[in-house]
Design a protein around this motif. Structure first.
Motif, PDB file in Angstrom:
ATOM      1  N   GLU A  54       0.806  -1.217   0.000  1.00 23.45           N
ATOM      2  CA  GLU A  54       0.000   0.000   0.000  1.00 23.45           C
ATOM      3  C   GLU A  54       0.843   1.273   0.000  1.00 23.45           C
ATOM      4  N   GLY A  55       2.118   1.168   0.310  1.00 22.95           N
ATOM      5  CA  GLY A  55       2.994   2.339   0.218  1.00 22.95           C
ATOM      6  C   GLY A  55       3.168   2.818  -1.210  1.00 22.95           C
ATOM      7  N   GLY A  56       2.817   1.962  -2.183  1.00 21.89           N
ATOM      8  CA  GLY A  56       2.909   2.357  -3.581  1.00 21.89           C
ATOM      9  C   GLY A  56       3.903   1.527  -4.368  1.00 21.89           C
ATOM     10  N   VAL A  57       3.857   0.201  -4.176  1.00 23.45           N
ATOM     11  CA  VAL A  57       4.832  -0.672  -4.825  1.00 23.45           C
ATOM     12  C   VAL A  57       4.113  -1.805  -5.557  1.00 23.45           C
ATOM     13  N   ASN A  72       5.851   1.004   3.883  1.00 22.86           N
ATOM     14  CA  ASN A  72       6.135   2.337   3.356  1.00 22.86           C
ATOM     15  C   ASN A  72       7.606   2.720   3.361  1.00 22.86           C
ATOM     16  N   ILE A  83       6.921   1.861  -9.000  1.00 24.16           N
ATOM     17  CA  ILE A  83       6.570   2.588  -7.778  1.00 24.16           C
ATOM     18  C   ILE A  83       5.503   3.591  -8.170  1.00 24.16           C
ATOM     19  N   LEU A  84       4.426   3.650  -7.403  1.00 21.61           N
ATOM     20  CA  LEU A  84       3.374   4.607  -7.731  1.00 21.61           C
ATOM     21  C   LEU A  84       2.851   5.258  -6.457  1.00 21.61           C
ATOM     22  N   ALA A  85       2.028   6.299  -6.631  1.00 22.32           N
ATOM     23  CA  ALA A  85       1.509   7.007  -5.464  1.00 22.32           C
ATOM     24  C   ALA A  85       0.584   6.087  -4.685  1.00 22.32           C
ATOM     25  N   ILE A  86       0.463   6.338  -3.385  1.00 23.24           N
ATOM     26  CA  ILE A  86      -0.409   5.525  -2.529  1.00 23.24           C
ATOM     27  C   ILE A  86      -1.816   5.455  -3.113  1.00 23.24           C
ATOM     28  N   THR A  87      -2.352   6.615  -3.474  1.00 28.04           N
ATOM     29  CA  THR A  87      -3.727   6.659  -3.967  1.00 28.04           C
ATOM     30  C   THR A  87      -3.872   5.788  -5.214  1.00 28.04           C
ATOM     31  N   ASP A  88      -2.863   5.817  -6.065  1.00 21.34           N
ATOM     32  CA  ASP A  88      -2.950   5.048  -7.313  1.00 21.34           C
ATOM     33  C   ASP A  88      -2.817   3.546  -7.089  1.00 21.34           C
ATOM     34  N   LEU A  90      -3.827   2.019  -4.437  1.00 25.08           N
ATOM     35  CA  LEU A  90      -5.105   1.614  -3.848  1.00 25.08           C
ATOM     36  C   LEU A  90      -6.216   1.606  -4.903  1.00 25.08           C
ATOM     37  N   LEU A  91      -6.117   2.508  -5.861  1.00 26.39           N
ATOM     38  CA  LEU A  91      -7.124   2.537  -6.923  1.00 26.39           C
ATOM     39  C   LEU A  91      -7.068   1.288  -7.808  1.00 26.39           C
TER      40      LEU A  91
END
Lengths: 256, 317
Positions: A54-57, A72, A83-88, A90-91
């Motif tokens: 969920e940190g964006g990996v 994270n 690597i991507l943003a947290i929001t992305d 989760l999306l």
């Protein structure tokens, strides 16, 4: 062959959880046992398993002996595909790219609702727990495997606070609330493997670990749990599984 | 509590968004944060926490800050205990899983002296994103049916006007200030972020002003040689502060990992008597040192080198 005294209950949890994952799946993993189990199955039988943090990996490679302390930190990104943003990240759950959400639990109820927020009266908490993190989003949007210790105080009739939704009040209540996908798939404990009744959505025991009795499961569950007639017995962790597990976590950070 | 769109636009128009130098000291930067402001904190858990800025705000004895962050670690304890904030909006609050539940967070929230306003991780991200997009809300499909949503009063459910599906709407979050620590930026505030971005870019674009702290300041020429690496543009930034080890004792991707033994020590200091422990910690590391260099000296060269060695190892593959 191994016997029960050869492994810790945390190791048993990791092995049993690992066996629930299928090659080719995309798995959202929390740190601790879920990450260990996902990595274990990746090394042993599912090289095509993709792990998300969920940190964006997306699709990292966990280095033995360097397990990340949270989802994270930079350790989570080793040899990742993206690597991507947290929001992305989760999306990706909402878009439908994730097959399994895999996390630990502090308190669970009959319908697989998890509480990691508040013990006691929510208006006047006895104990304030750390909260949802991504847990609510993951369990709202995909199939869940939860791994936890089987104790009466953790398996309760009704959680004080629904942090991560299971089947809410059972039946069709989850769908009716607006959560049209996902739901609890399996609960793995040191005693047994639980699933959920198709209609009532109530938790039921599907398999016992070697040497465990149905009575033991009942005694350690805080609600009246259904036990399948054609109960299966799981296979003990193999030497190979334990070897790989111990190689991944040599200091036994999560498997002591 | 939501800011009107026209106010948001007016505040943005009023800022000097020209290509100008905005380098200042960390003490000067604290004057850009007013008591009562809504303050978003970049990074996540023990990663790229803008600790130097938080340290300076605590020393400047700010008050009534309304904090938001994706996941809150030790900095939340310190903001509660120092009194600069009694309200933190976040999805998870404790030092990190391996250290267990924060005893300081528990002491303040269970006695109702401070509030931990819990939202799901994605909902916080979408609130910043709505703020960055200049729209008043975002629809989403999680949180419905849970008590996380049940205990919040600024959520709405709505039937989608196109499909009829039930959606949860979360309101835009446009913080007054965002505090973000980066690996490098230029004197104008063009920031490059290595590794995990967390929610920092949405947060920066949603905020009314951004205070950047940076491991180092590079030339504008260097930025212009790789503009594809710029993650936060100078037009959004109000202040640039150069602070080496500005996330210590947390991590800064590719530079240093968390200072693990310091974090172990903090956990044991606050274990049995959390309030006394955190007060001692604040006295020693926050109020005692005369400047950031002296703070780093207290953390210790050995710890810094160990964290740096581990931090740089990510590049070794």
């Amino acid at each position: 062959m191994t016997n029960q005294s050869d492994y810790t209950s945390a190791e048993l949890l990791a092995v049993m959880s690992a066996r629930q994952l299928v090659d080719g799946q995309t798995v959202f993993a929390g740190v601790g046992i879920p990450l260990l189990a996902a990595t274990l199955t990746q090394r042993l039988q599912s090289p095509g398993l993709t792990i998300l943090f969920e940190g964006g990996v997306l699709g990292p490679f966990v280095v033995p002996g360097e397990l990340p302390p949270t989802t994270n930190e930079q350790r989570c990104t080793r040899r990742a595909n993206m690597i991507l943003a947290i929001t992305d990240v989760l999306l990706l759950l909402q878009r439908g790219y994730v097959d399994i959400g895999f996390m630990g639990g502090a308190e669970i109820d009959r319908y697989g609702n998890l509480n990691s927020s508040i013990l006691g009266d929510p208006e006047n908490p006895k104990i304030r727990l750390p909260g949802t993190g991504g847990g609510n989003d993951i369990s709202s949007l995909t199939q869940m495997i939860v791994t936890m210790k089987h104790e009466k105080r953790r398996f309760v009739e009704k959680v004080d606070f629904i942090t991560s939704p299971g089947f809410l009040d059972g039946g069709s209540s989850r769908k009716d609330s607006g959560l049209v996908t996902g739901g609890m798939h399996r609960v793995i404990t040191d005693l047994a493997i639980m699933g959920f009744d198709e209609k009532t959505k109530s938790m039921k025991v599907e398999a016992l670990h070697p040497g465990v009795t149905a009575e033991q499961v009942r005694d350690n569950t805080g609600f009246d749990i259904h036990i399948d007639d054609d109960l299966m017995v799981t296979e003990s962790p193999t030497i190979k599984e334990l070897e790989v597990l111990r190689h991944l976590d040599p200091e036994q950070l999560y498997t002591a | 509590m939501a800011q009107s769109y026209l106010d948001l636009r007016a505040a943005t128009s009023a800022r000097d968004r020209s290509l100008r130098e905005k380098v200042m000291s960390i003490e000067e930067a604290t004057s850009l944060v007013n008591n009562g402001d809504s303050v978003a904190i970049g990074g996540c858990t023990a990663s790229r926490t803008p600790f130097a800025m938080i340290w300076a705000l605590i020393r400047a004895a700010k008050s009534d800050l309304k904090i938001s962050r994706s996941i809150t670690s030790t900095e939340g304890d310190l903001m509660f205990a120092s009194g600069i904030s009694n309200h933190i909006l976040t999805s998870w609050f404790s030092q990190g899983i391996v250290w267990g539940i924060s005893k300081v967070m528990r002491a303040y929230t269970e006695s109702n002296r401070a509030r931990f306003e819990e939202w799901s991780h994605m909902s916080i991200g979408l609130r910043y994103r709505a703020g960055a997009m200049g729209v008043p809300f975002m629809p989403m499909r999680s949180m419905m049916g849970s008590d996380v949503a049940g205990q919040l009063d600024n959520l709405k459910e709505m039937d989608c006007p196109f499909t009829g599906e039930k959606m949860l709407l979360v309101p835009a979050l446009n913080p007054d200030v965002a505090l973000i620590h980066v690996q490098r930026c230029d004197a104008y505030g063009n920031a490059q972020i290595d590794g995990l971005q967390f929610m920092d870019i949405d947060m920066a674009m949603a905020a009314n002003r951004v205070i950047l702290t940076t491991e180092r300041i590079v030339s504008n020429d260097q930025i212009r040689r790789s503009p594809d690496q710029t993650r936060i543009p100078f037009i959004a930034v109000e202040a640039v502060v150069e602070v080496p080890f500005g996330s210590a004792p947390h991590e800064c991707y590719g530079m240093y990992e968390p200072f693990f033994s310091h974090m172990d020590d903090y956990a044991s200091l606050t274990k049995t008597n959390p309030e006394q422990g955190v007060a001692e910690y604040l006295e020693k590391y926050y109020y005692g040192p005369k400047d950031w260099t002296e703070y780093l000296e207290l953390l210790g060269l050995g710890e810094m080198l160990d964290a740096t060695y581990r931090g740089r190892s990510i590049q070794n593959d």
